[in-house]
Design a protein around this motif. Structure first.
Motif, PDB file in Angstrom:
ATOM      1  N   ASN A 192     -28.630  34.450  11.016  1.00  0.00           N
ATOM      2  CA  ASN A 192     -29.144  33.504  11.992  1.00  0.00           C
ATOM      3  C   ASN A 192     -28.329  32.230  11.833  1.00  0.00           C
ATOM      4  O   ASN A 192     -27.547  32.093  10.911  1.00  0.00           O
ATOM      5  N   ASN A 223     -27.935  28.647  10.692  1.00  0.00           N
ATOM      6  CA  ASN A 223     -28.568  27.762   9.716  1.00  0.00           C
ATOM      7  C   ASN A 223     -27.441  26.908   9.149  1.00  0.00           C
ATOM      8  O   ASN A 223     -26.782  27.293   8.198  1.00  0.00           O
ATOM      9  N   TYR A 228     -32.544  29.214   0.594  1.00  0.00           N
ATOM     10  CA  TYR A 228     -32.458  30.345   1.516  1.00  0.00           C
ATOM     11  C   TYR A 228     -31.700  31.485   0.854  1.00  0.00           C
ATOM     12  O   TYR A 228     -30.715  31.263   0.158  1.00  0.00           O
TER      13      TYR A 228
END
Length: 118
Positions: free
Chosen positions: A8, A10, A83
């Motif tokens: 994604n 980020n 993350y």
């Protein structure tokens, strides 16, 4: 820690790149470098790794892993990683050069402020 099983967008992360199968001292140094940079520069850290070792795809092998996935996740969380990305190593990725991987996967999706790797 947020865990993702696909790419994604980020951006502006401090990244640690690698498979990190055992999180030995060398692996920890790479990850701590990304985490510390993120803290010092008021951004977030991320580890970019793979679901399975690339040799599983490239050579049809089934390696024995040093750490179970859950143990790896817990250790990375304890290290302060914000993350964690578990990417699939597939045919498209296998065809990429290192430069293509950097441009098409890393820069395009993360626009990192720092990258740590072993």
């Amino acid at each position: 820690m947020h865990i993702f099983n696909s790419l994604n967008t980020n951006e502006n992360l401090s990244l640690a790149l690698g498979f990190f199968d055992g999180l030995h001292l060398g692996h920890r140094s790479v990850i701590e470098s990304a985490v510390n940079y993120a803290k010092e520069h008021n951004t977030q850290s991320a580890v970019i790794t793979f679901q399975e070792h690339p040799c599983c795809y490239l050579y049809d092998l089934e390696p024995k892993y040093i750490l179970k996935r859950g143990d790896k996740i817990k250790m990375l969380e304890d290290m302060g990683v914000n993350y964690l990305y578990f990417l699939d190593f597939d045919a498209n990725m296998a065809k990429m050069s290192g430069e293509e991987y950097l441009k098409e996967i890393i820069v395009k999706n993360f626009a990192p402020v720092a990258i740590s790797t072993g």
